[in-house]
Enzyme design. Structure first.
Site, PDB file in Angstrom:
ATOM      1  N   ARG A 120       0.832  -1.214   0.000  1.00  0.00           N
ATOM      2  CA  ARG A 120       0.000   0.000   0.000  1.00  0.00           C
ATOM      3  C   ARG A 120       0.862   1.258   0.000  1.00  0.00           C
ATOM      4  NH1 ARG A 120      -4.515   0.616   4.593  1.00  0.00           N
ATOM      5  NH2 ARG A 120      -2.691   1.077   5.866  1.00  0.00           N
TER       6      ARG A 120
ATOM      7  N   LYS B 189      -2.689   6.982   1.078  1.00  0.00           N
ATOM      8  CA  LYS B 189      -2.398   7.276   2.492  1.00  0.00           C
ATOM      9  C   LYS B 189      -1.315   8.349   2.526  1.00  0.00           C
ATOM     10  CE  LYS B 189      -1.785   4.801   6.829  1.00  0.00           C
ATOM     11  NZ  LYS B 189      -2.790   5.548   7.582  1.00  0.00           N
TER      12      LYS B 189
ATOM     13  N   GLU C  61     -15.642   6.837   6.511  1.00  0.00           N
ATOM     14  CA  GLU C  61     -14.784   6.123   7.469  1.00  0.00           C
ATOM     15  C   GLU C  61     -14.586   6.990   8.706  1.00  0.00           C
ATOM     16  OE1 GLU C  61     -10.796   5.594   5.892  1.00  0.00           O
ATOM     17  OE2 GLU C  61     -10.897   7.520   4.859  1.00  0.00           O
TER      18      GLU C  61
HETATM   19  N1  PMP Z   1      -8.901   4.956   7.456  1.00  0.00           N
HETATM   20  C1  PMP Z   1      -7.944   5.873   7.684  1.00  0.00           C
HETATM   21  C2  PMP Z   1      -8.166   7.275   7.257  1.00  0.00           C
HETATM   22  C3  PMP Z   1      -6.745   5.489   8.302  1.00  0.00           C
HETATM   23  O1  PMP Z   1      -5.774   6.389   8.523  1.00  0.00           O
HETATM   24  C4  PMP Z   1      -6.563   4.146   8.713  1.00  0.00           C
HETATM   25  C5  PMP Z   1      -5.296   3.729   9.421  1.00  0.00           C
HETATM   26  N2  PMP Z   1      -4.281   3.415   8.512  1.00  0.00           N
HETATM   27  C6  PMP Z   1      -7.599   3.227   8.445  1.00  0.00           C
HETATM   28  C7  PMP Z   1      -8.749   3.676   7.824  1.00  0.00           C
HETATM   29  C8  PMP Z   1      -7.452   1.779   8.794  1.00  0.00           C
HETATM   30  O2  PMP Z   1      -6.550   1.169   7.918  1.00  0.00           O
HETATM   31  P1  PMP Z   1      -5.658  -0.063   8.366  1.00  0.00           P
HETATM   32  O3  PMP Z   1      -6.606  -1.118   8.817  1.00  0.00           O
HETATM   33  O4  PMP Z   1      -4.918  -0.439   7.153  1.00  0.00           O
HETATM   34  O5  PMP Z   1      -4.798   0.421   9.467  1.00  0.00           O
END
Ligand code: PMP
Length: 292
Positions: free
Chosen positions: A54, A155, A188
């Site tokens: 990612r 990200k 989210e």
């Molecule tokens: N949404 C956002 C905006 C985030 O920053 C994160 C943390 N990385 C997540 C969702 C959850 O993603 P992950 O399960 O890959 O940590």
């Protein structure tokens, strides 16, 4: 304590005090870079491959070519882990466009990204659960930037909207925000994905409208394995208010029960049965990480 922490900076592992990058770095000037959050549980790094993939996808999306192979990046993270020796830890690899001495945002000829990997030991969990065993959410006014402006799957180092959303949620007495997209559908949390449980099935917004969470993906796979129906669907706050259970997922905290949304109790106000099941399955799953 942090005097002993080690940091990876552009190929070298140094004590935190000696870790330096330029004040002209474009990550600082413009938030121009990408990052990951990775957990190590009991000496094993969880989903390292997926996080590195990612990171590279995010970098490619913003025209940063990481000067390491994915294998080299994995090694850099493991080297940092070995240098620190923390059994339970949180890593943050970051890659920025590099040093921009011209003070403009022209990217031509910039081919030396800055790579930093910081790591901290986990002593307490990220969210300390409230007395009810879960967290409280609030829908906030800050909307998710639509994919036509900036794809939420990237990200990037610019988390301002999420930070403002968290501040707004906390100002209203909640622990975390629910962010909606510009049409009003669920997107989210500020650092987690949202799941609803209704009549024994899981629901979560489509991957395109949020970060494609690695924990989200893990939960979807665990649901499949456990024969729990799971759907990606457009959801509104109505769906949240009428859900039997709500939980959020993220690398930092795993699976976290939500006991209240916008001052309304979720279900009977206690973590639900499927949420509990997911917490247990996830706790088993994190044992499958890669030793460093
Ligand atoms: N949404 C956002 C905006 C985030 O920053 C994160 C943390 N990385 C997540 C969702 C959850 O993603 P992950 O399960 O890959 O940590």
């Amino acid at each position: 304590m942090e005097e002993n922490w080690k940091v990876y900076v552009n190929g070298e592992i140094v004590p935190l005090k000696e870790a330096k990058i330029s004040v002209f770095d474009r990550g600082l000037q413009y938030g121009e870079g990408v990052f990951e959050g990775i957990r190590c549980y009991d000496g094993k790094i969880f989903k390292l491959e997926e996080h590195v993939a990612r990171l590279f996808d995010s970098a490619r999306a913003i025209h940063i070519q990481i000067p390491l192979s994915k294998e080299e990046m994995k090694k850099a993270i493991k080297d940092t882990a070995r240098a620190n020796g923390f059994k339970n830890a949180h890593f943050r690899p970051m890659v920025t466009r590099g040093v921009g001495l011209k003070l403009g945002f022209d990217s031509k000829g910039m081919n030396k990204p800055t790579i930093v990997i910081i790591e901290r030991p986990i002593i307490e969990e990220l969210y300390s659960l409230q007395s009810g065993g879960g967290i409280r959410l609030a829908a906030v006014s800050v909307r998710k930037i639509p994919a036509c402006c900036f794809d939420p799957r990237i990200k990037s180092l610019n988390y301002l909207a999420n930070i403002l959303a968290r501040i707004e949620a906390q100002a209203s007495g909640a622990d975390e925000a629910i962010m909606l997209d510009i049409q009003g559908y669920l997107s989210e949390g500020t650092s987690d994905n949202v799941f609803l449980v209704r009549k024994g099935a899981l629901y979560t917004p489509p991957a395109q409208s949020a970060l494609e969470g690695i924990t989200r993906q893990t939960v979807l796979s665990l649901a499949k394995r456990g024969s729990i129906p799971a759907h990606e669907a457009l959801l509104s706050m109505y769906d949240v208010y009428s859900a039997d259970e709500v939980f959020v997922t993220g690398t930092g905290a795993g699976v976290i029960p939500v006991i209240e949304v916008d001052k309304r109790p979720v279900g009977n106000g206690k973590p639900g049965q499927i949420t509990q099941q997911m917490i247990e399955l996830y706790a088993e799953e994190v044992k499958k990480g890669e030793p460093f």
